[in-house]
Design a protein around this motif. Structure first.
Motif, PDB file in Angstrom:
ATOM      1  N   VAL A  52      -6.997   2.298  -7.803  1.00 43.81           N
ATOM      2  CA  VAL A  52      -6.777   2.042  -9.501  1.00 43.81           C
ATOM      3  C   VAL A  52      -6.678   3.362 -10.132  1.00 43.81           C
ATOM      4  N   VAL A  53      -6.003   3.318 -11.187  1.00 40.39           N
ATOM      5  CA  VAL A  53      -5.918   4.646 -12.008  1.00 40.39           C
ATOM      6  C   VAL A  53      -6.280   4.348 -13.457  1.00 40.39           C
ATOM      7  N   LEU A  54      -7.311   4.916 -13.960  1.00 42.29           N
ATOM      8  CA  LEU A  54      -7.712   4.503 -15.138  1.00 42.29           C
ATOM      9  C   LEU A  54      -7.532   5.626 -16.143  1.00 42.29           C
TER      10      LEU A  54
ATOM     11  N   HIS B 271      -5.959   8.595   0.502  1.00 42.20           N
ATOM     12  CA  HIS B 271      -5.984   9.899  -0.250  1.00 42.20           C
ATOM     13  C   HIS B 271      -6.804   9.818  -1.563  1.00 42.20           C
ATOM     14  N   HIS B 272      -6.564   8.660  -2.435  1.00 38.78           N
ATOM     15  CA  HIS B 272      -7.464   8.249  -3.406  1.00 38.78           C
ATOM     16  C   HIS B 272      -7.465   7.075  -3.560  1.00 38.78           C
ATOM     17  N   THR B 273      -8.744   6.434  -4.051  1.00 38.00           N
ATOM     18  CA  THR B 273      -9.071   5.141  -4.270  1.00 38.00           C
ATOM     19  C   THR B 273      -9.314   4.781  -5.586  1.00 38.00           C
TER      20      THR B 273
ATOM     21  N   HIS C 183      -4.209   1.743 -16.001  1.00 35.41           N
ATOM     22  CA  HIS C 183      -2.893   2.165 -15.895  1.00 35.41           C
ATOM     23  C   HIS C 183      -2.234   1.470 -14.758  1.00 35.41           C
ATOM     24  N   HIS C 184      -2.403   1.527 -13.397  1.00 34.45           N
ATOM     25  CA  HIS C 184      -2.113   0.850 -12.380  1.00 34.45           C
ATOM     26  C   HIS C 184      -2.982   0.454 -11.550  1.00 34.45           C
ATOM     27  N   LEU C 185      -2.485  -0.537 -10.669  1.00 35.98           N
ATOM     28  CA  LEU C 185      -2.952  -0.733  -9.276  1.00 35.98           C
ATOM     29  C   LEU C 185      -1.973  -0.465  -8.507  1.00 35.98           C
ATOM     30  N   MET C 186      -2.367   0.304  -7.256  1.00 42.49           N
ATOM     31  CA  MET C 186      -1.162   0.738  -6.148  1.00 42.49           C
ATOM     32  C   MET C 186      -1.522  -0.180  -4.940  1.00 42.49           C
ATOM     33  N   LEU C 187      -0.594  -0.816  -4.607  1.00 41.32           N
ATOM     34  CA  LEU C 187      -0.644  -1.460  -3.274  1.00 41.32           C
ATOM     35  C   LEU C 187       0.329  -0.735  -2.387  1.00 41.32           C
TER      36      LEU C 187
ATOM     37  N   ILE D  74       1.892  -1.967 -11.698  1.00 43.39           N
ATOM     38  CA  ILE D  74       1.584  -1.954 -10.189  1.00 43.39           C
ATOM     39  C   ILE D  74       2.576  -0.782  -9.555  1.00 43.39           C
ATOM     40  N   GLU D  75       1.779   0.265  -8.768  1.00 44.58           N
ATOM     41  CA  GLU D  75       2.529   1.234  -8.108  1.00 44.58           C
ATOM     42  C   GLU D  75       2.616   0.469  -6.569  1.00 44.58           C
ATOM     43  N   TYR D  76       3.932   0.257  -6.080  1.00 50.00           N
ATOM     44  CA  TYR D  76       4.071  -0.244  -4.848  1.00 50.00           C
ATOM     45  C   TYR D  76       4.611   0.837  -4.068  1.00 50.00           C
TER      46      TYR D  76
HETATM   47 FE   LIG Z   1      -1.156   5.644  -8.096  1.00 47.07          FE
END
Ligand SMILES: [Fe+2]
Length: 311
Positions: free
Chosen positions: A147-149, A196-198, A212-216, A263-265
């Motif tokens: 997640v990106v806050l 790499h980052h959570t 901002h986004h959730l990355m899957l 979503i970052e995919y």
């Molecule tokens: Fe990201």
């Protein structure tokens, strides 16, 4: 370190029903049995569900669910939070059941984000059946994704998330060519496992914070390209085109969900070695990630006002 992964995420949204098509047909998640309140639940691996979109009159980030290594880690975390003036509460049996975990604590951070730290996420007996043909998501010990806050003071966030919650610093990006037109982009990235980052914290406007986004992360570049090709057909707005990030080397695109955040995919993100040394990058992407001009008219994410100080 008591937090070992991102476990689950919950939002509420007037457009929660739109997630059935977006989650299943575009993202390739399994739309599994609804929650007790009618929430749409998405499964992406052998965990019962990972993302829950509750019915709601307004778009709202309800909870970020972190996983602890052991239930024994939770009382110590409650004490650590109390030491910085944050009161954590133990979740009731009903709350734990609704989150699909054995036990959890809940607290709100200084920027108004609601966090839950849980142990014992329930595994599904029936496994993962993707919503469209695809090879699956990278999860396991790396958790749900990242997640990106967005918050106004990245450096204050850095202190809280590293010193109080135990996140490990991965690296930082300062890129004047993207992000806020006046100040550019400043982000710090954190790991709790080999991903790499959570978590990442990025700079935003003075009185707001948000998701901002959730990355899957998917297992094949074809899964990523296929999802990108489905955006138009399902009227999903692209936020950033396909590109490769500098720090985690993820090849990804970004799209806007029915509930304002992105979503970052992604595909091909690196895993960190134990001797990782944090670096500073001067650009966010090696190539691509071109901003869709139409996304300038949308909110940067699922935003909320900062809490007003009580003292
Ligand atoms: Fe990201």
């Amino acid at each position: 370190m008591s937090i070992t992964a991102l476990g689950y995420l919950g939002v509420s949204s007037p457009r929660y029903q739109d997630w059935r098509e977006f989650g299943g047909a575009v993202l390739g998640a399994q739309v599994t049995d609804d929650g007790p309140d009618g929430a749409v639940r998405l499964r992406i691996d052998d965990v019962d569900w990972r993302v829950q979109i509750h019915p709601g009159e307004q778009d709202r980030l309800e909870y970020i669910g972190w996983l602890a290594h052991s239930e024994k880690d939770l009382p110590a975390l409650v004490d650590t939070l109390a030491g910085v003036g944050i009161e954590a509460s133990w979740g009731s049996r009903e709350l734990a059941e609704s989150r699909g975990v054995f036990t959890l604590i809940t607290f709100t951070d200084p920027w108004g984000f609601s966090h839950e730290v849980a142990w014992g996420q329930t595994r599904s007996a029936s496994g993962f059946i993707p919503g469209r043909p695809m090879s699956g998501f990278v999860t396991g010990a790396q958790g749900l994704g990242h997640v990106v806050l967005i918050l106004p003071d990245v450096d204050a966030g850095h202190t809280f998330f590293t010193e109080t919650l135990g996140f490990e610093f991965s690296d930082a990006i300062i890129d004047p060519t993207i992000g806020d037109p006046e100040h550019g982009f400043y982000g710090r990235f954190y790991h709790v496992n080999t991903r790499h980052h959570t978590l990442a914290l990025v700079n935003g406007p003075p009185h707001l914070a948000g998701l901002h986004h959730l990355m899957l992360q998917v297992r094949s570049i074809d899964d990523m390209g296929t999802a990108h090709g489905l955006l138009d057909r399902h009227n999903v707005p692209e936020t950033l085109g396909i590109g490769r990030h500098t720090n985690d080397e993820m090849v990804s695109f970004y799209c806007t969900t029915p509930s304002l955040f992105n979503i970052e995919y992604g595909y091909d993100g690196i895993e960190l070695d134990t001797d990782h040394t944090p670096k500073l990058f001067g650009r966010g992407s090696i190539w691509g990630h071109k901003l869709n001009p139409e996304s300038r008219h949308r909110a940067p994410g699922l935003m909320h006002p900062l809490p007003t100080p009580t003292t």
